[in-house]
Design a protein around this motif. Structure first.
Motif, mmCIF file in Angstrom:
data_model
loop_
_atom_site.group_PDB
_atom_site.id
_atom_site.type_symbol
_atom_site.label_atom_id
_atom_site.label_comp_id
_atom_site.label_asym_id
_atom_site.label_seq_id
_atom_site.Cartn_x
_atom_site.Cartn_y
_atom_site.Cartn_z
ATOM 1 N N TYR A 136 0.830 -1.208 0.000
ATOM 2 C CA TYR A 136 0.000 0.000 0.000
ATOM 3 C C TYR A 136 0.864 1.257 0.000
ATOM 4 N N PRO A 137 0.341 2.366 -0.539
ATOM 5 C CA PRO A 137 1.077 3.627 -0.401
ATOM 6 C C PRO A 137 1.102 4.043 1.071
ATOM 7 N N PRO A 138 2.249 4.466 1.593
ATOM 8 C CA PRO A 138 2.325 4.830 3.011
ATOM 9 C C PRO A 138 1.441 6.043 3.312
ATOM 10 N N PHE A 140 10.337 17.634 7.357
ATOM 11 C CA PHE A 140 10.632 16.597 6.354
ATOM 12 C C PHE A 140 10.235 15.216 6.887
ATOM 13 N N PRO A 141 8.915 14.969 7.034
ATOM 14 C CA PRO A 141 8.480 13.708 7.657
ATOM 15 C C PRO A 141 8.701 12.503 6.759
ATOM 16 N N ILE A 142 8.892 11.355 7.399
ATOM 17 C CA ILE A 142 8.972 10.086 6.676
ATOM 18 C C ILE A 142 7.753 9.257 7.066
ATOM 19 N N ALA A 143 7.223 8.512 6.114
ATOM 20 C CA ALA A 143 6.049 7.677 6.377
ATOM 21 C C ALA A 143 6.491 6.304 6.866
ATOM 22 N N LYS A 144 5.609 5.645 7.631
ATOM 23 C CA LYS A 144 5.860 4.247 7.997
ATOM 24 C C LYS A 144 5.796 3.411 6.728
ATOM 25 N N GLY A 145 6.860 2.692 6.458
ATOM 26 C CA GLY A 145 6.948 1.966 5.198
ATOM 27 C C GLY A 145 7.659 2.767 4.129
ATOM 28 N N GLY A 146 8.248 3.898 4.525
ATOM 29 C CA GLY A 146 8.933 4.762 3.571
ATOM 30 C C GLY A 146 10.432 4.518 3.536
ATOM 31 N N THR A 147 11.111 5.317 2.706
ATOM 32 C CA THR A 147 12.569 5.212 2.575
ATOM 33 C C THR A 147 13.183 6.586 2.768
ATOM 34 N N LEU A 175 9.061 13.684 -0.033
ATOM 35 C CA LEU A 175 8.036 13.512 -1.054
ATOM 36 C C LEU A 175 6.770 12.860 -0.489
ATOM 37 N N TYR A 176 6.719 12.704 0.843
ATOM 38 C CA TYR A 176 5.536 12.107 1.475
ATOM 39 C C TYR A 176 4.553 13.157 1.981
ATOM 40 N N LEU A 177 4.852 14.449 1.800
ATOM 41 C CA LEU A 177 4.015 15.494 2.394
ATOM 42 C C LEU A 177 2.561 15.395 1.931
ATOM 43 N N ASP A 178 2.349 15.184 0.637
ATOM 44 C CA ASP A 178 0.977 15.127 0.119
ATOM 45 C C ASP A 178 0.210 13.927 0.665
ATOM 46 N N SER A 179 0.888 12.765 0.739
ATOM 47 C CA SER A 179 0.183 11.562 1.204
ATOM 48 C C SER A 179 -0.038 11.581 2.723
ATOM 49 N N PHE A 193 -2.221 14.325 9.139
ATOM 50 C CA PHE A 193 -1.943 15.488 9.992
ATOM 51 C C PHE A 193 -3.200 16.341 10.172
ATOM 52 N N ASP A 194 -3.946 16.554 9.089
ATOM 53 C CA ASP A 194 -5.166 17.364 9.184
ATOM 54 C C ASP A 194 -6.173 16.735 10.138
ATOM 55 N N GLU A 195 -6.282 15.409 10.073
ATOM 56 C CA GLU A 195 -7.251 14.710 10.923
ATOM 57 C C GLU A 195 -6.849 14.740 12.391
ATOM 58 N N ASN A 196 -5.547 14.594 12.670
ATOM 59 C CA ASN A 196 -5.092 14.458 14.055
ATOM 60 C C ASN A 196 -4.698 15.775 14.711
ATOM 61 N N PHE A 197 -4.220 16.743 13.928
ATOM 62 C CA PHE A 197 -3.734 17.994 14.528
ATOM 63 C C PHE A 197 -4.342 19.232 13.886
#
Length: 590
Positions: free
Chosen positions: A202-204, A219-226, A435-439, A444-448
């Motif tokens: 799945y996309p992270p 510069f956040p990284i997603a779980k399952g990201g690189t 490059l994970y900002l959009d996904s 972030f909008d939902e939680n904060f």
């Protein structure tokens, strides 16, 4: 099956008489039974990469093939383990031969004697497929080890029992569809160069919280990201990776010391058993596996260490856990590839690295991801890969950095000039990207709330404006700027020093939650907003910069974690009052 050595060139051994061997087979070389792996085959001649020192080995020595590829043993007992690059347990080796590890020593990867309490989850008559959990073992207080049916195997459970077993004893018997009965133990073997299967990737969508403000907010990284952490010597790569390993909200950490100096691995070995995990209260080692392959160990074993680490990580991912792989550093791994490529007399690519460098890096990073695990029950697991890159002199144009940049989605570029100014983490906010900002924005909008990402964008804009204003300042001086531009520089300084700078060696500032990060950045940006309104009323810029609360905001990072909400609210009240007072004076003067 055996052959004879005809040539020895450092870690490369060429042997003949191995017509029935296959590429990637593990072999034992010479009277000391050194471990090697077949790289290429030409007729009955094999080129072998030996993972141990080959001095004293000569033509005529016997080479025996095991008939199996380089594999890792996956079983209870790996957590808290310290392995070398080919999964030999270093502590057990020390017990057997002493501190100076001798060549050819053979020790099983997991303890064969230790008994584990196996609790059966499946029952006789259950139909199972690869990946199904048949039982559990409480490996450490924080890790429940799930015993799974090996991939690509299916059938019916004929018998299974709970009890105390070691990893080689039969815990269940599987009757396959063709009638064959297979005894199941708590151990699986898996070839390291083959990724373990999954159902869907799945996309992270969820961020990995590291507690580091510049990473989580900018510069956040997603779980399952690189992600890659490039930087020159002394810029803090290892500390950034230690922080990720210590504080990331993952279930399991696989730390690979690939060709780094021994003292850095020693720091990990000393600190992790003492550090308390903020989520569980246990020590960090209770959820960590260490692969220690330092710079004084054979170069060839570095090449295997990265694959060993990520295969162990995939195994825990298949249990439904979030796993982080920290590789320090992929540059040393690439040097091992370059050495073997040169010995094999392959056509070199740029700077002597093999032409297939980029594809090998891609093969490593593509094994990361957020996946639906195999098995009949629904399990989601993630594997996040973070690799350090050590470009000579910090030159990001060299091949390993460039190949890595084309593959990973997050780039935390460390800057020696920031490190020399004692600004840590020394991540350059102008060169780094995620490059994970959009996904990740929906999460972030939902939680904060939407303000979190808006504040992030505003902070980045201020930092970029500062970079362009600094060029003007160097020409004409700061005082010649307009009050609004002077405020931009001042706010940027607050973002840099009061928000982005973080001390990894203090208990309070070493880790910062998302909520705390959001409140601190919002406070700095509110200062900017209120000051702009005051300047519009004719307020004195120098007085705005000298308000007493500025010093309090500078110390906001050191407020204890259970007091920051009230403290930050008080700071904002004081700030609004003090700026309002100066704005009123400005209005009277006008």
């Amino acid at each position: 099956m055996s052959g004879k050595v005809v040539k020895v060139s450092g870690p490369l051994v060429v042997a003949t008489g191995l017509a029935d061997a296959n590429m990637s087979d593990v072999v034992r070389v010479g009277p000391q039974r050194l471990i090697g792996e077949i790289l290429t085959m030409k007729g009955d001649t094999a080129s072998i990469q030996v993972y141990e020192e080959t001095s004293g080995l000569g033509p005529g020595a016997e080479v025996v093939t095991t008939g199996a590829p380089m594999s890792v043993e996956l079983a209870p007992g790996m957590i808290e383990g310290i392995y070398d690059g080919i999964q030999r347990p270093l502590e057990r080796i020390v017990e057997k031969v002493g501190a100076c590890i001798t060549r050819g020593v053979e020790v099983p990867a997991v303890d064969r004697e230790k008994k584990w309490d196996f609790v059966a989850v499946a029952k006789p008559g259950d139909k199972v497929i690869g990946g199904d959990v048949i039982g559990t073992v409480q490996e450490t207080p924080v890790v429940l080890h799930k015993i799974m049916i090996p991939p690509y195997m299916k059938g019916t459970i004929k018998s299974i029992q709970s009890g105390s077993f070691n990893v080689t004893e039969t815990v269940a018997v599987l009757k396959k569809d063709d009638g064959e009965e297979v005894p199941l133990t708590m151990t699986q073997k898996w070839p390291v160069r083959v990724g373990r299967p999954y159902t869907t990737k799945y996309p992270p969508k969820r961020p990995l919280c590291s507690g580091q403000r510049i990473i989580d907010t900018l510069f956040p990284i997603a779980k399952g990201g690189t992600a890659a952490v490039p930087g020159p010597f002394g810029s803090g790569k290892t500390v950034v990776q230690h922080q990720l390993a210590k504080w990331s909200d993952v279930d399991i950490v696989i730390y690979i010391g690939c060709g780094e100096r021994g003292n850095e691995m020693t720091d990990v070995l000393r600190e992790f058993p003492e550090l308390k995990d903020p989520r569980t209260g246990e020590t960090l080692m209770k959820r960590t596996v260490l692969i220690a392959n330092t710079s004084d160990m054979p170069v060839a074993a570095r090449e295997a260490s990265v694959y060993t680490g990520i295969t162990i990580a995939e195994y825990f991912r298949d249990m439904g856990y979030d796993v982080a792989v920290i590789a320090d550093s992929t540059s040393r791994w690439a040097e091992a590839l370059r050495e073997m490529s040169g010995r094999l007399e392959e056509m070199p690519g740029e700077e002597g690295y093999p032409a297939y460098l980029a594809s090998r890096l891609a093969q490593f990073y593509e094994r990361a991801g957020s996946v639906e695990c195999i098995g009949s029950d629904e399990r989601r697991g993630s594997l996040t890969a973070v690799g350090a890159v050590s470009p000579p002199g910090g030159d990001l144009s060299e091949p390993v950095s460039q190949a890595t940049m084309r593959i990973v989605k997050v780039f935390w570029a460390l800057d020696s000039s920031l490190a020399y100014r004692r600004h840590f983490p020394a991540i350059n906010w102008l060169n780094s990207y995620s490059l994970y900002l959009d996904s990740l924005k929906p999460w972030f909008d939902e939680n904060f709330g939407e303000s979190f990402m808006k504040n992030r964008a505003q902070a980045m804009s201020i930092l970029q404006n500062e970079a362009s204003l600094n060029e003007i300042v160097q020409l004409v001086g700061k005082d010649s700027l307009s009050p609004a531009d002077q405020l931009t520089l001042e706010t940027a300084r607050m973002v840099r020093e009061d928000f982005l700078q973080q001390n990894a060696f203090t208990d309070i500032d070493g880790y910062s939650s998302y909520d705390r990060q959001g409140r601190l950045l919002a406070m700095v940006l509110e200062y900017d907003k209120l000051c702009r309104a005051a300047i519009a009323k004719g307020a004195d810029v120098a007085k705005l910069f000298a308000i007493p609360v500025r010093e309090t905001i500078g110390r906001a990072k050191s407020v204890p974690a259970d007091e920051y909400k009230e403290a930050y609210a008080k700071m904002r009240e004081d700030m609004a009052a003090q700026i309002e007072e100066i704005a009123a004076q400005g209005g009277e003067n006008a």
